[in-house]
Design an enzyme around this catalytic site. Structure first.
Site, PDB file in Angstrom:
ATOM      1  N   GLN A   1      61.295  33.914  53.187  1.00 17.25           N
ATOM      2  CA  GLN A   1      61.225  35.281  53.688  1.00 17.25           C
ATOM      3  C   GLN A   1      60.975  36.277  52.557  1.00 17.25           C
ATOM      4  O   GLN A   1      61.671  36.274  51.545  1.00 17.25           O
ATOM      5  CB  GLN A   1      62.523  35.636  54.417  1.00 17.25           C
ATOM      6  CG  GLN A   1      62.522  36.993  55.078  1.00 17.25           C
ATOM      7  CD  GLN A   1      61.498  37.102  56.194  1.00 17.25           C
ATOM      8  OE1 GLN A   1      61.343  36.201  56.999  1.00 17.25           O
ATOM      9  NE2 GLN A   1      60.805  38.230  56.246  1.00 17.25           N
TER      10      GLN A   1
ATOM     11  N   LYS B   1      63.821  34.544  64.143  1.00 17.24           N
ATOM     12  CA  LYS B   1      63.069  33.293  64.048  1.00 17.24           C
ATOM     13  C   LYS B   1      63.945  32.097  64.400  1.00 17.24           C
ATOM     14  O   LYS B   1      63.522  31.182  65.123  1.00 17.24           O
ATOM     15  CB  LYS B   1      62.492  33.145  62.640  1.00 17.24           C
ATOM     16  CG  LYS B   1      61.388  34.142  62.327  1.00 17.24           C
ATOM     17  CD  LYS B   1      61.030  34.166  60.854  1.00 17.24           C
ATOM     18  CE  LYS B   1      59.986  35.241  60.562  1.00 17.24           C
ATOM     19  NZ  LYS B   1      59.678  35.373  59.125  1.00 17.24           N
TER      20      LYS B   1
ATOM     21  N   ASP C   1      53.743  29.761  57.482  1.00 17.64           N
ATOM     22  CA  ASP C   1      53.452  31.196  57.372  1.00 17.64           C
ATOM     23  C   ASP C   1      51.963  31.435  57.157  1.00 17.64           C
ATOM     24  O   ASP C   1      51.464  32.546  57.366  1.00 17.64           O
ATOM     25  CB  ASP C   1      54.237  31.821  56.219  1.00 17.64           C
ATOM     26  CG  ASP C   1      55.458  32.604  56.699  1.00 17.64           C
ATOM     27  OD1 ASP C   1      55.473  32.979  57.885  1.00 17.64           O
ATOM     28  OD2 ASP C   1      56.362  32.843  55.889  1.00 17.64           O
TER      29      ASP C   1
END
Length: 412
Positions: free
Chosen positions: A215, A171, A238
């Site tokens: 995460q 990412k 997200d």
């Protein structure tokens, strides 16, 4: 790497560089893929030389009645084009750019004829993701020129899980590639829930930050739902916050979960018809399965499907998958979907990323999907490979959400 994918990508790049044009891959006959141009068998690709002592795949092409090895073709491409190809011994055809400035915007390509009247085409995440990242980079450059700042994504990583380390590094790398600013906040496994929540609130308050991701998975002593809900929904790139999920369900502007978002972008890029189709989603997670089912049912494009969602408690899943026009699989089990579970012409999207140790790969592991690609592909009209499919599109979904946040497209 699966030989279908290798051949697909090889011919895609040869076509894009002008060495080969208008090719359809023919039947696999006597150890060779017969390649047709204008309905005449002009080119031949020797797929696997089983008698070779080396693990390297040997390709030969017959061009104008003159035998030319793939190595010589690769040398020509490397001399005259932005692409750089080389043969590795894993077996693998390595394809990369000669410079960071070179664009990898190549067209989707080809039909692999595996049955007399049935064709299969790849939903190639590599092609689509590279194309969309060029567009994202252009938009990011406009933001920088207009505001003097780059879109800014912050990732929070707790512990040292191997998969999480890899995903976050990817990412960050992709943020740099498209001209975003990225920051990484790291904690050890013993960080308290209170300390982590306090950091999230601090990031929420920072006006320079457009997107925040924490995460997963988190250590067992930290409640992931509590952390997700503490992220400002206006920075929840997200797409996991209840506000965004609720707005998505109502077809209102929102940040869509990255993997389902990436899948819809891929379906749209390839012009896959979804309206009126029966879409079966296997898996009901809050990250993929559930939001995917909502997106495919919404009155949008892609969308307007009749949706069935299956899960671990669904009896006789095969009964439902056999009826699917579009099959999206996110169940986390290697090769769960087999050829006898799908009908001819189905569109297959494989979300699975099942990692197994392997002595034959440089990385020490090999990835498998939730779909038995080798045997399901011949029955499919379209199918995603693993790797090279949905995983690459997940990153694009995240980047597009971050770009939308920087542009204030969702929340003013």
């Amino acid at each position: 790497m699966n030989k279908l994918i290798i051949l697909y990508r090889l011919v895609t790049y040869l076509t894009a560089t002008g060495f080969v044009k208008h090719i359809h891959l023919g039947d696999f006959v006597y150890g060779k893929w017969i390649v047709y141009q204008h309905n005449k068998p002009k080119y031949y690709i020797d797929a696997f030389n089983k008698g070779a002592t080396s693990n390297k795949i040997i390709f030969e092409m017959l061009l104008n009645n003159k035998t030319e090895t793939i190595e010589s073709i690769i040398n020509k491409i490397n001399q005259n084009h932005t692409l750089k190809l080389s043969l590795d011994n894993r077996p693998f055809i390595r394809i990369r750019l000669k410079s960071k400035q070179a664009s990898l915007n190549l067209p989707p390509f080809t039909r692999l004829f595996r049955k007399k009247h049935l064709t299969m085409q790849l939903l190639d995440g590599k092609y689509v993701s590279e194309k969309l990242k060029v567009e994202i980079a252009e938009e990011a450059a406009k933001i920088l020129e207009k505001t003097g700042r780059k879109p800014h994504l912050v990732a929070v990583l707790v512990g040292h899980d191997g998969g999480s380390e890899t995903y976050v590094a990817s990412k960050m790398k992709n943020c740099e590639k498209v001209g975003f600013k990225s920051s990484l906040v790291r904690y050890e496994d013993d960080v308290t829930e209170e300390e982590l929540l306090k950091k999230v609130e601090e990031l929420n308050a920072d006006a320079d930050i457009d997107g925040i991701i924490v995460q997963l998975p988190l250590p067992k002593h930290i409640d992931p739902e509590k952390v997700t809900e503490r992220i400002d929904h206006r920075k929840d790139v997200d797409g996991f916050h209840p506000v965004n999920l609720g707005r998505m369900q109502r077809n209102l502007p929102s940040f869509i979960p990255a993997t389902p978002y990436g899948i819809t972008l891929m379906l749209k890029e390839y012009g896959i018809e979804t309206a009126g189709k029966h879409c079966v989603v296997v898996g009901r997670s809050n990250i993929v399965g559930s939001p995917m089912s909502i997106l495919m049912a919404r009155n949008t494009t892609p969308g307007n499907c009749t949706v069935t969602i299956c899960h671990s408690r669904t009896p006789d899943i095969k009964k439902f998958t056999l009826d699917a026009d579009i099959l999206i699989v996110a169940i986390g089990k290697k090769n769960f979907i087999t050829a006898d579970m799908v009908k001819d012409g189905v569109v297959v999207v494989d979300v699975g990323m099942n990692r197994e140790t392997s002595a034959t790969t440089k990385s020490g592991f090999k990835l498998y999907g939730d779909v038995d690609f080798e045997n399901v592909a011949p029955k499919s009209s379209w199918i995603t490979p693993v790797p090279g499919g949905v995983g690459l599109m997940t990153i694009v979904g995240l980047l597009k959400n971050t770009l939308a946040s920087a542009n204030k497209e969702v929340y003013k």
